[in-house]
Design an enzyme around this catalytic site. Structure first.
Site, mmCIF file in Angstrom:
data_model
loop_
_atom_site.group_PDB
_atom_site.id
_atom_site.type_symbol
_atom_site.label_atom_id
_atom_site.label_comp_id
_atom_site.label_asym_id
_atom_site.label_seq_id
_atom_site.Cartn_x
_atom_site.Cartn_y
_atom_site.Cartn_z
ATOM 1 N N ASP A 19 0.863 -1.173 0.000
ATOM 2 C CA ASP A 19 0.000 0.000 0.000
ATOM 3 C C ASP A 19 0.909 1.236 0.000
ATOM 4 O O ASP A 19 2.112 1.123 0.266
ATOM 5 C CB ASP A 19 -0.855 -0.069 1.286
ATOM 6 C CG ASP A 19 -1.589 1.209 1.552
ATOM 7 O OD1 ASP A 19 -2.262 1.689 0.644
ATOM 8 O OD2 ASP A 19 -1.483 1.735 2.688
ATOM 9 N N ASP A 21 -0.282 5.101 0.990
ATOM 10 C CA ASP A 21 -0.562 6.096 2.035
ATOM 11 C C ASP A 21 -0.572 5.470 3.425
ATOM 12 O O ASP A 21 -1.282 4.495 3.683
ATOM 13 C CB ASP A 21 -1.922 6.765 1.787
ATOM 14 C CG ASP A 21 -1.901 7.666 0.574
ATOM 15 O OD1 ASP A 21 -1.116 8.626 0.579
ATOM 16 O OD2 ASP A 21 -2.646 7.402 -0.378
HETATM 17 P P1 TMP Z 1 -4.008 4.020 0.271
HETATM 18 O O1 TMP Z 1 -4.781 2.869 -0.270
HETATM 19 O O2 TMP Z 1 -2.811 4.333 -0.583
HETATM 20 O O3 TMP Z 1 -3.682 3.904 1.704
HETATM 21 O O4 TMP Z 1 -4.931 5.348 0.093
HETATM 22 C C1 TMP Z 1 -6.190 5.479 0.629
HETATM 23 C C2 TMP Z 1 -6.266 6.484 1.737
HETATM 24 O O5 TMP Z 1 -6.640 7.769 1.243
HETATM 25 C C3 TMP Z 1 -7.353 6.077 2.693
HETATM 26 O O6 TMP Z 1 -6.804 5.721 3.936
HETATM 27 C C4 TMP Z 1 -8.235 7.292 2.831
HETATM 28 C C5 TMP Z 1 -7.475 8.406 2.199
HETATM 29 N N1 TMP Z 1 -8.315 9.442 1.553
HETATM 30 C C6 TMP Z 1 -8.113 10.766 1.905
HETATM 31 O O7 TMP Z 1 -7.261 11.063 2.759
HETATM 32 N N2 TMP Z 1 -8.867 11.741 1.318
HETATM 33 C C7 TMP Z 1 -9.825 11.463 0.372
HETATM 34 O O8 TMP Z 1 -10.491 12.383 -0.157
HETATM 35 C C8 TMP Z 1 -10.017 10.081 0.008
HETATM 36 C C9 TMP Z 1 -11.052 9.739 -1.014
HETATM 37 C C10 TMP Z 1 -9.242 9.113 0.621
HETATM 38 MG MG MG Z 2 -2.975 3.119 3.443
#
Ligand code: TMP
Ligand code: MG
EC number: 3.1.3.91
Length: 270
Positions: A19, A21
């Site tokens: 992953d 974030d």
């Molecule tokens: P990831 O799969 O790379 O971890 O990314 C998803 C993350 O993004 C999830 O934990 C929620 C976050 N997110 C935001 O911070 N702001 C947003 O507007 C959206 C749609 C998701």
């Molecule tokens: Mg994540």
């Protein structure tokens, strides 16, 4: 077979699926939250005050749902589609220029976890592919790893990518939409990525969400899988579920030290 049987692990049969974030990027620093790839845009100077407020309202409403241990994935899925769709619609109204992304990333507070250099350098050196499977924004996260000088040829990304018009202004996001709880084969149709790596049957999976656990579902023949989970938030409430689902759970650890230690062992032994 247990992942501990390290003689079966080798650089030739290994692949990493991660992953982005809050897994490769940091969750916090000095008591402050670090931004996700979405937050980097949301907080940037190119978003209007009204747009910022609406994006923040969405975050405050949907994020607690995303991480709620008392709701089922079936309950969460439609709500995540709703969050991503509404956020992407708002971002698409902001006339974001493709040419501004690099500067927006440079001006942001994003940080990769300590040890990211060693992780990416080792994988590149030993020709081990790393697949970054992200529900974040592909254009933003690619820029982060490019600016960190680790976007090597063994790094592959599947994520939500922006679609710009002829003058370089964001008009929408390309499909299929990837959110936290559909990170599986359903959004990888047609990529053939895992099929090309059919000899890579040992997997190290890195995630921070219960949704990240299905990221390797499209791998044709998994022989060993080691799932490492970063438990960043609501630690007490979620610990039980994380311990059941992940092989290793890391708490209050903003580093990639454990991952690097395991990789050093596997790569140097073989
Ligand atoms: P990831 O799969 O790379 O971890 O990314 C998803 C993350 O993004 C999830 O934990 C929620 C976050 N997110 C935001 O911070 N702001 C947003 O507007 C959206 C749609 C998701
Ligand atoms: Mg994540």
């Amino acid at each position: 077979m247990s992942w501990v049987t390290c003689s079966f692990w080798s650089s030739l049969t290994l692949q990493v699926i991660s992953d982005f974030d809050m897994t490769l990027s940091r969750f916090g620093c000095n008591g402050r939250r670090c931004p996700t790839s979405h937050n980097i845009l949301d907080n940037s100077r190119v978003i209007s005050e009204d747009g910022k407020k609406k994006l923040k309202d969405l975050l405050h409403y949907y994020y607690p749902i995303e991480i709620d241990p008392n709701r089922t994935l079936e309950e969460k899925r439609p709500l995540m589609v709703e969050w991503w769709t509404r956020a992407h619609d708002l971002l698409s109204q902001q006339k974001i220029q493709k040419g501004d992304i690099a500067q927006i990333v440079r001006e942001s507070d994003v940080m990769l976890r300590d040890g990211f250099n060693e992780l990416f350098d080792q994988l590149y050196k030993y020709n081990v592919p790393i697949f970054i499977f992200s529900a974040g924004i592909g254009d933003v996260l690619e820029e982060i790893i490019r600016q960190a000088n680790v976007f090597y040829s063994n790094v592959n990304v599947v994520s939500n990518y922006m679609d710009f018009d002829d003058s370089g202004v964001l008009k929408c996001f390309k499909g299929p939409l990837i959110h936290t709880y559909n990170k599986n084969n359903s959004v990888l149709q047609g990529t053939e990525y895992f099929q090309q790596l059919s000899g890579r049957t040992s997997i190290i999976l890195l995630g921070d969400s219960m949704g990240d656990l299905t990221m390797a579902d499209g791998v044709p023949s998994v022989e060993n899988i080691l799932k490492i989970g970063f438990l960043n938030d609501k630690v007490e409430e979620r610990r039980g579920k994380y311990l059941d689902a992940y092989d290793i759970v890391l708490e209050s650890d903003e580093t990639l030290d454990v991952v690097n230690g395991i990789l050093r062992y596997v790569l140097l032994e073989t």
